[in-house]
Design a protein around this motif. Structure first.
Motif, short mmCIF file in Angstrom:
data_model
loop_
_atom_site.label_atom_id
_atom_site.label_comp_id
_atom_site.label_asym_id
_atom_site.label_seq_id
_atom_site.Cartn_x
_atom_site.Cartn_y
_atom_site.Cartn_z
N HIS A 1 -63.34 42.12 42.08
CA HIS A 1 -62.61 41.23 43.23
C HIS A 1 -63.31 39.82 43.33
CE1 HIS A 1 -62.72 40.00 47.36
NE2 HIS A 1 -61.24 40.29 47.61
N LEU A 2 -62.42 38.86 43.67
CA LEU A 2 -63.20 37.41 43.61
C LEU A 2 -62.89 36.92 44.98
CD1 LEU A 2 -61.49 35.62 40.42
CD2 LEU A 2 -63.92 35.95 40.79
N THR A 3 -61.88 36.72 45.43
CA THR A 3 -61.52 36.19 46.85
C THR A 3 -60.49 36.61 47.53
OG1 THR A 3 -61.73 34.14 48.06
CG2 THR A 3 -60.35 34.12 45.86
N ASP A 4 -60.61 36.47 48.93
CA ASP A 4 -59.45 36.82 49.80
C ASP A 4 -58.80 35.52 50.29
OD1 ASP A 4 -59.50 39.40 49.46
OD2 ASP A 4 -61.16 39.75 50.75
N ARG A 5 -57.68 35.51 50.75
CA ARG A 5 -57.07 34.23 51.51
C ARG A 5 -56.10 34.97 52.60
NH1 ARG A 5 -61.09 31.87 50.35
NH2 ARG A 5 -61.48 30.48 48.81
N LYS A 6 -55.98 34.15 53.59
CA LYS A 6 -54.97 34.40 54.79
C LYS A 6 -53.88 33.23 54.95
CE LYS A 6 -57.06 38.14 57.15
NZ LYS A 6 -57.89 38.60 58.32
N ARG A 7 -52.80 33.40 55.26
CA ARG A 7 -51.96 32.47 55.56
C ARG A 7 -51.10 33.21 56.91
NH1 ARG A 7 -49.29 27.93 53.27
NH2 ARG A 7 -47.89 27.25 55.22
N LEU A 8 -51.08 32.25 58.05
CA LEU A 8 -49.89 32.32 58.90
C LEU A 8 -48.64 31.63 58.77
CD1 LEU A 8 -49.72 33.60 61.67
CD2 LEU A 8 -50.47 31.57 62.75
N ILE A 9 -47.51 32.55 58.71
CA ILE A 9 -46.32 31.93 58.46
C ILE A 9 -45.54 31.99 59.83
CG2 ILE A 9 -44.09 32.16 57.26
CD1 ILE A 9 -45.66 34.25 55.53
N SER A 10 -45.28 30.98 60.58
CA SER A 10 -44.65 30.52 61.66
C SER A 10 -43.12 30.82 61.41
CB SER A 10 -45.08 29.17 62.18
OG SER A 10 -44.60 28.01 61.38
N ASP A 11 -42.59 30.87 60.51
CA ASP A 11 -41.15 30.85 60.45
C ASP A 11 -40.68 32.14 60.92
OD1 ASP A 11 -40.95 28.77 58.99
OD2 ASP A 11 -40.18 29.33 57.27
N THR A 12 -39.26 32.57 61.39
CA THR A 12 -38.82 33.72 61.91
C THR A 12 -38.06 34.30 60.85
OG1 THR A 12 -38.74 32.53 64.08
CG2 THR A 12 -37.46 34.56 63.65
N VAL A 13 -38.09 35.52 60.98
CA VAL A 13 -37.34 36.69 59.87
C VAL A 13 -36.37 37.35 60.77
CG1 VAL A 13 -37.08 38.13 58.04
CG2 VAL A 13 -39.23 36.77 58.10
N GLU A 14 -35.14 36.91 60.63
CA GLU A 14 -34.07 37.44 61.52
C GLU A 14 -34.15 39.02 61.27
OE1 GLU A 14 -32.73 35.89 64.10
OE2 GLU A 14 -33.75 33.94 63.29
N MET A 15 -33.56 39.83 62.21
CA MET A 15 -33.36 41.15 62.20
C MET A 15 -32.58 41.65 61.14
SD MET A 15 -31.13 42.05 65.79
CE MET A 15 -29.79 42.73 65.24
N LYS A 16 -32.75 42.81 60.43
CA LYS A 16 -32.04 43.49 59.51
C LYS A 16 -31.54 42.41 58.57
CE LYS A 16 -31.59 47.22 61.81
NZ LYS A 16 -32.17 48.38 61.18
N SER A 17 -32.77 41.61 57.96
CA SER A 17 -32.50 40.53 57.02
C SER A 17 -33.68 40.41 56.13
CB SER A 17 -32.09 39.11 57.47
OG SER A 17 -33.21 38.75 58.26
N ARG A 18 -33.65 39.38 55.14
CA ARG A 18 -34.77 39.35 53.93
C ARG A 18 -34.66 37.74 54.06
NH1 ARG A 18 -32.04 41.61 48.70
NH2 ARG A 18 -30.62 39.89 48.55
N LYS A 19 -36.10 37.42 53.88
CA LYS A 19 -36.34 35.89 53.61
C LYS A 19 -37.17 35.64 52.56
CE LYS A 19 -36.92 31.71 56.54
NZ LYS A 19 -36.71 31.14 57.69
N THR A 20 -37.03 34.57 51.57
CA THR A 20 -37.81 34.52 50.38
C THR A 20 -38.73 33.02 50.85
OG1 THR A 20 -36.43 35.48 48.77
CG2 THR A 20 -38.13 34.01 47.80
N PHE A 21 -39.94 33.33 50.55
CA PHE A 21 -40.91 32.01 50.65
C PHE A 21 -41.49 31.67 49.42
CE2 PHE A 21 -40.87 34.37 54.68
CZ PHE A 21 -40.82 33.40 55.56
N ALA A 22 -40.96 30.36 48.76
CA ALA A 22 -41.28 30.12 47.46
C ALA A 22 -42.47 29.05 47.48
CB ALA A 22 -40.03 29.53 46.85
#
Length: 136
Positions: free
Chosen positions: A88-109
């Motif tokens: 193990h080296l390190t951990d990072r966290k990120r908050l994504i404020s975007d909305t993922v609609e119901m019964k769907s998928r979303k890609t974050f590039a």
């Protein structure tokens, strides 16, 4: 208040029936929160990462699938970075404020999740928390 008075006498041998009453009172309060958790229907279906910014930035690409009957927002992910040997080296966290609609998928590039050690070879991201998006 009756719950507090029921908890105190549990040390007495004659009050053995009272703990079962108090645990029955606690169980329904816990169960709805677990059933209604936005994380239950949310998962990361694919993920990859690469370096950016002279090799110090971690850029993660991932797809979120939302199987819930409602939209989800304020999604927090945690990524763990390891060396080639798996240490193990390190951990990072990120908050994504975007909305993922119901019964769907979303890609974050190529999302920047933080700066990483130059020895980082592998990354594994997981969902930490999410909120139910308001319907209107």
């Amino acid at each position: 208040m009756p719950l507090n008075t029921a908890v105190i006498p549990t040390e007495e041998p004659a009050a053995s029936s009272q703990p079962s009453t108090s645990t029955v009172g606690v169980a329904p309060a816990v169960a709805p929160a677990a059933e209604g958790s936005p994380l239950d229907g949310l998962k990361i279906s694919s993920q990859s990462w690469r370096r950016g910014g002279l090799g110090s930035k971690a850029l993660v690409t991932f797809t979120l699938r939302n199987a819930n009957d409602y939209a989800v927002k304020n999604i927090e992910i945690a990524c763990s970075f390891t060396r080639r040997d798996g240490s193990h080296l390190t951990d990072r966290k990120r908050l994504i404020s975007d909305t993922v609609e119901m019964k769907s998928r979303k890609t974050f590039a190529k999302m920047h999740v933080g700066f990483v050690n130059v020895n980082a070879d592998k990354a594994k991201c997981a969902l930490v928390s999410a909120n139910r998006a308001s319907s209107g």
